[in-house]
Design an enzyme around this catalytic site. Structure first.
Site, PDB file in Angstrom:
ATOM      1  N   SER A 125       0.817  -1.220   0.000  1.00  0.00           N
ATOM      2  CA  SER A 125       0.000   0.000   0.000  1.00  0.00           C
ATOM      3  C   SER A 125       0.848   1.266   0.000  1.00  0.00           C
ATOM      4  CB  SER A 125      -0.915   0.008   1.231  1.00  0.00           C
ATOM      5  OG  SER A 125      -0.134  -0.005   2.418  1.00  0.00           O
ATOM      6  N   GLY A 126       2.148   1.138   0.243  1.00  0.00           N
ATOM      7  CA  GLY A 126       2.987   2.338   0.331  1.00  0.00           C
ATOM      8  C   GLY A 126       2.851   3.046   1.663  1.00  0.00           C
ATOM      9  N   ASP A 174      10.575   7.162   6.166  1.00  0.00           N
ATOM     10  CA  ASP A 174       9.650   6.124   6.634  1.00  0.00           C
ATOM     11  C   ASP A 174      10.040   5.605   8.013  1.00  0.00           C
ATOM     12  OD1 ASP A 174       8.638   6.566   4.156  1.00  0.00           O
ATOM     13  OD2 ASP A 174       9.156   4.612   3.328  1.00  0.00           O
TER      14      ASP A 174
END
Length: 387
Positions: A125-126, A174
């Site tokens: 999904s990123g 991230d």
């Protein structure tokens, strides 16, 4: 979730005595995409979905991994004496990479581990399931082996392992968002020096809605590394005429003044995105502080156009989701989020329009692309922890 991973652990290993359960979140980035490896600013927030790990030390040097998301793989075995990436190791290359990176910093595990994992971040999904897995692994190692590392270190180690063990040349955003998440706040991070501030995300009368295209084009890793090298080459060319350390050091005006130094039209576009996106992110955070949600939304929309046209990391399915979102009354802004070539969009939607947004965008997506989109009205959560 805690009970579910503990139950599975007991089934696999006979009992749950001495087992601890840990969690690290996924993230969504509101604006500032593909700026983190260009020395620019990003604006992500941690989510309340993420990766749960039940872990217990072993008496030998064996490693055993089991993912409830990939139960067809069964228990995957490894050893502390062989921390090398292997195709057949599948998802376990991520936690093994973190163990390898810890060892490289002189923090070697003196015994193996049994691990059971469950992630509720949609796969592909990123929303940073890999960073979430890296951070939770680092947190487990710190807690069980007493390693002296901060949460910022966990982010750096996660990025290092993904770059050098897994071969994905990602920036730090991230892992930083997962390791440093704070409930109801986004993180305004300057990736050039890792200085950051928390910005309260008070979206008065609006919600963050993540839309999953349920598409992941295989381009993502190769094209991501390619974009990074294009930017590095553009930076080298610019450095012959201007004294900068990263593309994030330039204002739009400075970029326009020196863009002739870049010898390829493609690289001009890549660098332009990095420079303009960084400035958009700075302006967006200022807009949020001024309670100017309208401007924040306009900057999100402009971010998508740049990622589509200059950085070329969007795809047909994502463009359809964004175009349809822009048509719905009550949508403040919408854009692609994450590495690209599929994955998710992030939208800020007025409370009263959330249902209509899901209905209209979902129907149009099905009609135009022939696929079903999934919608998540997300909450902003804290960083990693022992449960």
């Amino acid at each position: 979730m805690k009970e579910a991973v503990l139950k599975k652990f007991g089934e696999l290993y006979g009992d749950t005595q001495g087992v601890n359960v840990y969690f690290a979140p996924g993230r969504v980035n509101l604006i500032g995409e593909h700026t983190d490896y260009n020395g620019g600013h990003v604006f992500p927030c941690a989510l309340t979905i993420g990766t749960y790990v039940a872990a217990r030390k072993r008496a030998d040097r064996k490693l055993t991994f089991y993912s409830m998301n990939f139960d067809r793989l069964g228990v995957v075995e490894g050893s502390l004496d062989d921390l090398t990436p292997a195709k057949e190791a599948e998802w376990t290359n991520y936690p093994k990479g973190v163990m390898w990176a810890f060892a490289g910093r002189g923090m070697e595990m003196d015994c193996g581990l049994d691990i059971v994992l469950y992630g509720n971040i949609p796969n592909g999904s990123g929303l940073s399931s890999s960073a979430s897995l890296e951070v939770v692994t680092g947190y487990v190692l710190r807690d069980l082996y007493g390693f002296d590392v901060t949460n910022v270190d966990l982010a750096k180690i996660g990025q290092y392992s993904e770059n050098n063990f897994n071969g994905m040349n990602c920036g730090i955003m991230d892992q930083f968002a997962s390791a440093m998440g704070k409930k109801d706040n986004a993180i305004f991070l300057d990736t050039a020096d890792l200085s950051y501030e928390y910005a309260p995300l008070v979206l008065d009368g609006a919600k963050i809605v993540v839309t999953n295209s349920n598409v992941k084009h295989s381009l993502v890793n190769s094209a991501y590394n390619e974009r990074r090298s294009e930017c590095e080459k553009a930076l080298e060319e610019l450095q012959t005429v201007v004294d900068i350390k990263g593309l994030g050091d330039l204002t739009e005006e400075q970029f326009e003044m020196h863009r002739e130094a870049i010898k390829s039209e493609v690289r001009v576009k890549r660098a332009k995105h990095a420079v303009y996106e960084n400035q958009r992110t700075i302006r967006a955070v200022a807009a949020l502080k001024n309670n100017d949600l309208k401007l924040f939304g306009e900057l999100m929309n402009a971010s998508h156009v740049s990622l589509r046209d200059d950085y070329a990391v969007s795809c047909e399915e994502i463009d359809v989701l964004v175009e349809e979102a822009w048509k719905v009354d009550g949508v403040i802004g919408s854009r692609i989020t994450g590495g690209g070539f599929g994955g998710c969009t992030v939208s800020i939607v007025r409370d009263e329009a959330v249902d209509a947004f899901q209905e209209k965008v979902g129907a149009a997506y099905k009609e135009r692309v022939g696929r079903t989109a999934d919608f998540y009205v997300v909450e902003i959560g804290d960083g990693p922890r022992k449960l």
